[in-house]
Design a protein around this motif. Structure first.
Motif, PDB file in Angstrom:
ATOM      1  N   ALA A   1      -3.762  -1.795  43.850  1.00 47.33           N
ATOM      2  CA  ALA A   1      -2.729  -2.151  42.873  1.00 47.33           C
ATOM      3  C   ALA A   1      -3.323  -2.431  41.499  1.00 47.33           C
ATOM      4  CB  ALA A   1      -1.955  -3.371  43.370  1.00 47.33           C
ATOM      5  N   GLY A   2      -4.628  -2.174  41.336  1.00 42.97           N
ATOM      6  CA  GLY A   2      -5.238  -2.304  40.021  1.00 42.97           C
ATOM      7  C   GLY A   2      -6.095  -3.528  39.815  1.00 42.97           C
ATOM      8  N   GLN A   3      -6.248  -4.397  40.838  1.00 46.96           N
ATOM      9  CA  GLN A   3      -7.046  -5.614  40.711  1.00 46.96           C
ATOM     10  C   GLN A   3      -8.385  -5.410  41.427  1.00 46.96           C
ATOM     11  OE1 GLN A   3      -7.699  -8.271  38.959  1.00 46.96           O
ATOM     12  NE2 GLN A   3      -5.997  -9.605  39.488  1.00 46.96           N
ATOM     13  N   SER A   4      -9.229  -4.563  40.845  1.00 45.42           N
ATOM     14  CA  SER A   4     -10.492  -4.218  41.495  1.00 45.42           C
ATOM     15  C   SER A   4     -11.443  -5.397  41.580  1.00 45.42           C
ATOM     16  CB  SER A   4     -11.166  -3.061  40.754  1.00 45.42           C
ATOM     17  OG  SER A   4     -11.390  -3.399  39.402  1.00 45.42           O
ATOM     18  N   PHE A   5     -11.228  -6.427  40.770  1.00 44.33           N
ATOM     19  CA  PHE A   5     -12.127  -7.574  40.800  1.00 44.33           C
ATOM     20  C   PHE A   5     -12.079  -8.293  42.151  1.00 44.33           C
ATOM     21  CE2 PHE A   5     -13.333 -12.015  39.907  1.00 44.33           C
ATOM     22  CZ  PHE A   5     -14.598 -11.789  39.392  1.00 44.33           C
ATOM     23  N   ALA A   6     -11.007  -8.114  42.916  1.00 45.13           N
ATOM     24  CA  ALA A   6     -10.942  -8.736  44.236  1.00 45.13           C
ATOM     25  C   ALA A   6     -12.098  -8.261  45.104  1.00 45.13           C
ATOM     26  CB  ALA A   6      -9.605  -8.415  44.903  1.00 45.13           C
ATOM     27  N   LEU A   7     -12.409  -6.975  45.029  1.00 46.44           N
ATOM     28  CA  LEU A   7     -13.542  -6.444  45.796  1.00 46.44           C
ATOM     29  C   LEU A   7     -14.867  -6.984  45.269  1.00 46.44           C
ATOM     30  CD1 LEU A   7     -12.375  -2.746  46.157  1.00 46.44           C
ATOM     31  CD2 LEU A   7     -12.669  -4.366  48.027  1.00 46.44           C
ATOM     32  N   VAL A   8     -14.969  -7.157  43.961  1.00 46.04           N
ATOM     33  CA  VAL A   8     -16.196  -7.699  43.369  1.00 46.04           C
ATOM     34  C   VAL A   8     -16.418  -9.129  43.849  1.00 46.04           C
ATOM     35  CG1 VAL A   8     -17.410  -8.218  41.227  1.00 46.04           C
ATOM     36  CG2 VAL A   8     -15.879  -6.259  41.330  1.00 46.04           C
TER      37      VAL A   8
ATOM     38  N   ARG B   1     -20.220 -12.196  49.914  1.00 48.59           N
ATOM     39  CA  ARG B   1     -21.059 -11.660  50.989  1.00 48.59           C
ATOM     40  C   ARG B   1     -22.543 -11.718  50.586  1.00 48.59           C
ATOM     41  NH1 ARG B   1     -17.542  -8.086  54.217  1.00 48.59           N
ATOM     42  NH2 ARG B   1     -15.729  -9.458  54.467  1.00 48.59           N
ATOM     43  N   GLU B   2     -22.821 -11.408  49.328  1.00 52.33           N
ATOM     44  CA  GLU B   2     -24.198 -11.461  48.852  1.00 52.33           C
ATOM     45  C   GLU B   2     -24.747 -12.877  48.958  1.00 52.33           C
ATOM     46  OE1 GLU B   2     -27.848 -10.211  47.186  1.00 52.33           O
ATOM     47  OE2 GLU B   2     -26.168  -9.037  47.969  1.00 52.33           O
ATOM     48  N   ALA B   3     -23.944 -13.854  48.549  1.00 53.90           N
ATOM     49  CA  ALA B   3     -24.375 -15.250  48.615  1.00 53.90           C
ATOM     50  C   ALA B   3     -24.606 -15.696  50.055  1.00 53.90           C
ATOM     51  CB  ALA B   3     -23.346 -16.155  47.945  1.00 53.90           C
ATOM     52  N   ALA B   4     -23.873 -15.085  50.995  1.00 52.82           N
ATOM     53  CA  ALA B   4     -24.021 -15.434  52.410  1.00 52.82           C
ATOM     54  C   ALA B   4     -25.152 -14.666  53.081  1.00 52.82           C
ATOM     55  CB  ALA B   4     -22.708 -15.173  53.146  1.00 52.82           C
ATOM     56  N   GLY B   5     -25.831 -13.784  52.321  1.00 51.53           N
ATOM     57  CA  GLY B   5     -26.958 -13.045  52.876  1.00 51.53           C
ATOM     58  C   GLY B   5     -26.598 -11.717  53.499  1.00 51.53           C
ATOM     59  N   ALA B   6     -25.312 -11.329  53.460  1.00 49.92           N
ATOM     60  CA  ALA B   6     -24.891 -10.045  54.031  1.00 49.92           C
ATOM     61  C   ALA B   6     -25.048  -8.974  52.953  1.00 49.92           C
ATOM     62  CB  ALA B   6     -23.447 -10.131  54.524  1.00 49.92           C
ATOM     63  N   HIS B   7     -26.304  -8.601  52.666  1.00 56.33           N
ATOM     64  CA  HIS B   7     -26.598  -7.771  51.498  1.00 56.33           C
ATOM     65  C   HIS B   7     -26.011  -6.362  51.604  1.00 56.33           C
ATOM     66  CE1 HIS B   7     -29.063 -11.051  50.279  1.00 56.33           C
ATOM     67  NE2 HIS B   7     -29.979 -10.866  51.227  1.00 56.33           N
TER      68      HIS B   7
ATOM     69  N   LYS C   1     -21.926  -2.388  49.835  1.00 56.39           N
ATOM     70  CA  LYS C   1     -20.837  -1.483  50.208  1.00 56.39           C
ATOM     71  C   LYS C   1     -19.553  -1.854  49.460  1.00 56.39           C
ATOM     72  CE  LYS C   1     -18.025  -0.128  54.216  1.00 56.39           C
ATOM     73  NZ  LYS C   1     -17.795  -0.369  55.654  1.00 56.39           N
ATOM     74  N   LEU C   2     -19.228  -3.148  49.413  1.00 61.03           N
ATOM     75  CA  LEU C   2     -18.020  -3.588  48.711  1.00 61.03           C
ATOM     76  C   LEU C   2     -18.141  -3.352  47.204  1.00 61.03           C
ATOM     77  CD1 LEU C   2     -17.402  -6.879  50.696  1.00 61.03           C
ATOM     78  CD2 LEU C   2     -15.783  -4.983  50.527  1.00 61.03           C
ATOM     79  N   ALA C   3     -19.347  -3.527  46.664  1.00 61.01           N
ATOM     80  CA  ALA C   3     -19.548  -3.295  45.231  1.00 61.01           C
ATOM     81  C   ALA C   3     -19.302  -1.829  44.883  1.00 61.01           C
ATOM     82  CB  ALA C   3     -20.957  -3.712  44.824  1.00 61.01           C
ATOM     83  N   HIS C   4     -19.773  -0.917  45.739  1.00 60.11           N
ATOM     84  CA  HIS C   4     -19.519   0.510  45.502  1.00 60.11           C
ATOM     85  C   HIS C   4     -18.022   0.806  45.588  1.00 60.11           C
ATOM     86  CE1 HIS C   4     -23.450   2.342  45.020  1.00 60.11           C
ATOM     87  NE2 HIS C   4     -23.935   1.544  45.974  1.00 60.11           N
ATOM     88  N   GLN C   5     -17.317   0.175  46.530  1.00 64.06           N
ATOM     89  CA  GLN C   5     -15.864   0.348  46.619  1.00 64.06           C
ATOM     90  C   GLN C   5     -15.183  -0.155  45.344  1.00 64.06           C
ATOM     91  OE1 GLN C   5     -14.417  -1.521  50.187  1.00 64.06           O
ATOM     92  NE2 GLN C   5     -15.671  -0.260  51.540  1.00 64.06           N
ATOM     93  N   ALA C   6     -15.701  -1.267  44.803  1.00 66.66           N
ATOM     94  CA  ALA C   6     -15.137  -1.803  43.567  1.00 66.66           C
ATOM     95  C   ALA C   6     -15.342  -0.831  42.412  1.00 66.66           C
ATOM     96  CB  ALA C   6     -15.772  -3.154  43.245  1.00 66.66           C
ATOM     97  N   ILE C   7     -16.520  -0.194  42.372  1.00 64.24           N
ATOM     98  CA  ILE C   7     -16.769   0.807  41.320  1.00 64.24           C
ATOM     99  C   ILE C   7     -15.795   1.966  41.461  1.00 64.24           C
ATOM    100  CG2 ILE C   7     -18.428   2.548  40.543  1.00 64.24           C
ATOM    101  CD1 ILE C   7     -20.642   0.532  41.035  1.00 64.24           C
ATOM    102  N   ASP C   8     -15.585   2.420  42.682  1.00 63.51           N
ATOM    103  CA  ASP C   8     -14.633   3.507  42.919  1.00 63.51           C
ATOM    104  C   ASP C   8     -13.220   3.115  42.492  1.00 63.51           C
ATOM    105  OD1 ASP C   8     -16.664   5.056  43.931  1.00 63.51           O
ATOM    106  OD2 ASP C   8     -16.231   4.569  46.039  1.00 63.51           O
ATOM    107  N   ALA C   9     -12.934   1.799  42.585  1.00 64.17           N
ATOM    108  CA  ALA C   9     -11.605   1.304  42.199  1.00 64.17           C
ATOM    109  C   ALA C   9     -11.518   0.991  40.710  1.00 64.17           C
ATOM    110  CB  ALA C   9     -11.258   0.055  43.007  1.00 64.17           C
ATOM    111  N   GLY C  10     -12.613   1.195  39.961  1.00 61.71           N
ATOM    112  CA  GLY C  10     -12.549   1.047  38.510  1.00 61.71           C
ATOM    113  C   GLY C  10     -13.328  -0.103  37.924  1.00 61.71           C
ATOM    114  N   HIS C  11     -14.015  -0.929  38.755  1.00 61.79           N
ATOM    115  CA  HIS C  11     -14.761  -2.056  38.211  1.00 61.79           C
ATOM    116  C   HIS C  11     -16.235  -1.674  38.120  1.00 61.79           C
ATOM    117  CE1 HIS C  11     -16.183  -6.006  37.276  1.00 61.79           C
ATOM    118  NE2 HIS C  11     -14.966  -6.519  37.350  1.00 61.79           N
ATOM    119  N   ARG C  12     -16.648  -1.175  36.964  1.00 57.72           N
ATOM    120  CA  ARG C  12     -17.978  -0.573  36.848  1.00 57.72           C
ATOM    121  C   ARG C  12     -19.106  -1.598  36.783  1.00 57.72           C
ATOM    122  NH1 ARG C  12     -18.646   1.654  30.697  1.00 57.72           N
ATOM    123  NH2 ARG C  12     -17.851  -0.156  29.576  1.00 57.72           N
ATOM    124  N   PHE C  13     -18.780  -2.901  36.655  1.00 58.38           N
ATOM    125  CA  PHE C  13     -19.825  -3.920  36.588  1.00 58.38           C
ATOM    126  C   PHE C  13     -20.126  -4.540  37.955  1.00 58.38           C
ATOM    127  CE2 PHE C  13     -18.198  -3.752  32.268  1.00 58.38           C
ATOM    128  CZ  PHE C  13     -19.373  -3.708  31.535  1.00 58.38           C
TER     129      PHE C  13
END
Length: 793
Positions: free
Chosen positions: A551-558, A564-570, A575-587
């Protein structure tokens, strides 16, 4: 046309188009300067829709705004609504009604899916998105709501990735791209391909009559005249743009010769002025019924004129020609331009002419002029006349006047008439007044009437206000009413306020987020995803985050990736960061890289940054340089900063310049500041100037501030002027302010005018104040009047 080079904004745009293919209505507005590729990007993005049977509709006949208002409600599913140059819709007198109609189209399930695409220049974006000052009317509330979250910015030049793509296409045989690459090294390929440099050359080397015609057109457009300028207006306005010798040299057929020259194309159909033939429109005045020969200024020259002629006020022949030949809508805009430039004798004449041509809002404007001159009875008569003719402005103004006079029923009836015509500002303002004075039930009733007319803003504001006052039940009830009307933002705002309370309030906040999320509020979905992640419900968190991203809120994936990163699930985080990029959040990858670098995994952080760079993020290398600088590895950070600056990203060099200055290396700091400035960011020069001023190195500070001003940023000069004035160095402060004024800063010019007045130099104060007013900043004239009135009394 040359081959198309995809850039990061194309990926953002493709997400909106793909959502439309999947059945979800959407809108995107590309924002960029003239000739940066906005229209081509939109055209390329919708090509897949043609094969799927979609239609394209460009509302333009008889004029764009009228066509949009007349037919937006008739748009059927699988239609692209093409709002190229969206300022001609949103900036029209009916722009708010058009914005509301587009919003209704996007939320109407029966019309879904539709895709609305538009383009805007940055200055128009700033106008529509700016919040009004306290106590001032809000000219664009509907446009601001419509555009929020739907703007995609285009850079004005190709980054190194896009340049390399263009070189590959040129090597494969694209002769146009090859020619452009050989003749420009600034990355401004689209401007070169559009003929912009040649347009500018034609203007700068033109004979006096041709140059005068172009400057008339530039001034007309930057002050608000319509696109199509009648030749009769251009011919008459030119007189005072020529000096005596140039005027005497005019031949009998000078106009024909000048038009032949100025309409000669530089590329395809592109010319400095292009002849147009507006479709005939039935107008109320006989002098406006005929179709006249008109001309349109090239977009690039229009934008150049807005910058290069910003300090100039048109001469008398311009205003007279406008009065005699332009449409009522253009006259109204020019009347406002004349007002802020203190050309008061033209304000009334232009408004009167617009009123004579049948513009009812012009009658309302005349009423304001009469009232300002003390003619209250005449003002009331004109305002009532305008309201009787259907002027929305007059209806709203009268509504507030009747309310203040103690006639609430009459006030509401007038506001309702405005709302019935598509403008809910009157109802909204009355609701705010009633709420302020404790008439809550009346405020609710007015807000509900506004919501029925399509504007849920008053309900949302009342709900938020009551929540802040502690009336939680009333706030939630209003939020639910707004949600029923299709706006769930009130529920989210109330929930955000409750989150700051105790455990019970936070539980209530989650309940409201869930309610808003169930009806598709993307912000609520993102917050719920984070809450589910904290509670250990990872699958549910991912589902919510993906819904928000679609729905356009790609930051949710970020946010989920960061958790997950903070919890050690690198691996999951990546994987979620790449999904966020695909959804438009390039940072997304850069944010994960920052966490990894902070945890001591430098190698992993660098790998992620390189992935981000490969995915098309031009700021990735700069961000890595900043990480290294923060960690103390200045040598490697500087190497990367120089690489980033060469690729067009100045942020790391600017950050390192600050660090070098703080560490006692002024030469290294300046070197990096200049590197940043050459890449387009003068902020480092500005900061260095202020730091040196504060450490007593005034000459160096002034030199750096002046160099920044030469590159278009006068903020450092004005900041130094403030510091020197505070220290009692009035002469030094005035000298710096003068330098800023010479660089085109009208606020600085107004400031120097006041300084001259305080020094007793009234003649110079008057001269500078008028120069500032000619550039559209009348503040010095107003302040001088106040100072002199005080001195005389």
């Amino acid at each position: 046309m040359p081959a198309y080079v995809r850039r990061p904004h194309d990926e953002h745009l493709s997400i909106v188009v793909e959502a439309a293919v999947d059945g979800h209505s959407g809108m995107a507005v590309l924002v960029g300067s003239s000739s940066t590729g906005k229209t081509r990007a939109c055209w390329e993005a919708i090509q897949p829709l043609a094969a799927l049977g979609w239609r394209l509709w460009h509302p333009s006949d008889p004029i764009r705004a009228e066509a949009a208002l007349a037919d937006l409600h008739r748009v059927e599913p699988r239609t692209v609504v093409w709002l190229n140059d969206a300022q001609h819709y949103l900036g029209d007198t009916s722009g708010e009604r058009i914005a509301a109609a587009v919003h209704r189209l996007l939320t109407d399930v029966s019309s879904s899916p539709v895709l609305v695409l538009g383009t805007l220049w940055p200055e128009y974006q700033d106008d529509y998105m700016a919040l009004p000052r306290h106590g001032e009317p809000d000219p664009h509330p509907q446009a601001r709501v419509l555009l929020a979250g739907r703007l995609i910015t285009l850079p004005d030049r190709f980054d190194h990735i896009a340049i390399n793509k263009a070189r590959a296409l040129a090597a494969a045989g694209d002769r146009q791209l090859d020619h452009a690459l050989q003749h420009t090294d600034s990355g401004r390929l689209t401007q070169f391909l559009a003929g912009a440099p040649e347009l500018l050359r034609r203007y700068e080397t033109a004979d006096p009559p041709v140059r005068a015609l172009l400057e008339v057109a530039m001034d007309a457009r930057r002050l608000g005249a319509g696109l199509h300028l009648p030749v009769s207006f251009l011919e008459q306005a030119v007189d005072d743009y020529l000096n005596d010798d140039e005027y005497d040299d005019l031949t009998d057929n000078w106009l024909d010769q000048a038009l032949d020259d100025v309409t000669r194309p530089v590329l395809g159909r592109l010319a400095p002025l292009r002849r147009t033939r507006p479709r005939p429109v039935q107008r109320s005045s006989p002098m406006q019924t005929a179709t006249v020969s008109s001309y349109r200024l090239a977009d690039y020259l229009e934008q150049h004129g807005r910058r290069s002629r910003a300090r100039w006020c048109p001469p008398e022949s311009f205003w007279q020609a406008a009065h005699d030949h332009l449409t009522a809508e253009s006259l109204m805009n020019l009347a406002e331009a004349a007002r802020i430039r203190h050309r008061f004798h033209w304000v009334e004449q232009l408004a009167q002419q617009a009123a004579d041509l049948g513009n009812t809002d012009a009658i309302a404007r005349l009423a304001e002029i009469r009232r300002a001159n003390g003619a209250d009875k005449e003002a009331d008569r004109l305002l009532q006349q305008a309201a009787d003719f259907g002027s929305i402005t007059a209806l709203i103004r009268l509504s507030l006047i009747r309310h203040r006079a103690g006639h609430p029923e009459e006030a509401e009836a007038l506001a309702q008439r405005a709302a019935d015509a598509g403008d809910t500002r009157g109802l909204s303002q009355l609701a705010e007044i009633c709420e302020t004075y404790g008439a809550r039930k009346k405020a609710e009733a007015l807000a509900l009437r506004a919501a029925t007319a399509g504007d849920t803003g008053p309900l949302v504001r009342l709900a938020e206000r009551r929540e802040l006052e502690g009336a939680t039940q009333g706030a939630e009830r209003l939020g639910q009413l707004a949600a029923k009307a299709g706006d769930t933002t009130a529920l989210v705002r109330i929930a955000a306020i409750r989150e700051t309370g105790g455990p019970t309030a936070r539980y209530e906040a989650q309940r409201l987020y869930q309610r808003a999320g169930r009806v598709g509020n993307t912000s609520a979905l993102a917050r719920l995803a984070a809450e589910r992640e904290k509670a250990g419900h990872r699958d549910e968190a991912e589902q919510l985050a993906r819904r928000a991203a679609r729905a356009g809120q790609s930051f949710a994936l970020v946010r989920l990736a960061e958790m997950r990163e903070a919890a050690g699930a690198h691996q999951e985080a990546e994987k979620l960061a790449h999904q966020a990029i695909d959804a438009g959040h390039r940072f997304a990858l850069i944010r994960i890289a920052a966490l990894r670098y902070a945890a001591g995994d430098r190698q992993g952080a660098e790998r992620l940054v390189q992935q981000a760079a490969a995915a098309g993020n031009p700021s990735a290398v700069a961000r890595l340089a900043e990480m290294m600088a923060d960690a103390g590895d200045l040598e490697e950070a500087e190497r990367l900063a120089r690489q980033a600056a060469a690729d067009g990203n100045p942020s790391a060099a600017a950050r390192l310049a600050d660090l070098r200055e703080a560490s006692g290396d002024p030469e290294g700091a300046e070197d990096l500041a200049w590197l940043s400035a050459d890449a387009g960011d003068t902020s480092a020069l500005n900061r260095l100037a202020e730091m040196r001023e504060l450490t007593g190195h005034q000459e160096e500070a002034a030199r750096l501030a002046y160099q920044a001003a030469q590159r278009g940023s006068t903020s450092a000069l004005m900041r130094l002027a403030d510091l020197r004035e505070a220290a009692g160095d009035h002469e030094g402060a005035e000298e710096l302010a003068r330098l800023a004024a010479d660089a085109g800063d009208t606020h600085a010019m107004a400031r120097v005018a006041i300084m001259r007045e305080m020094a007793g130099d009234r003649r110079q104060a008057d001269r500078l104040a008028w120069i500032a007013a000619d550039a559209g900043n009348p503040s010095a004239l107003t302040r001088l009047a106040q100072l002199r009135d005080g001195a005389d009394s």
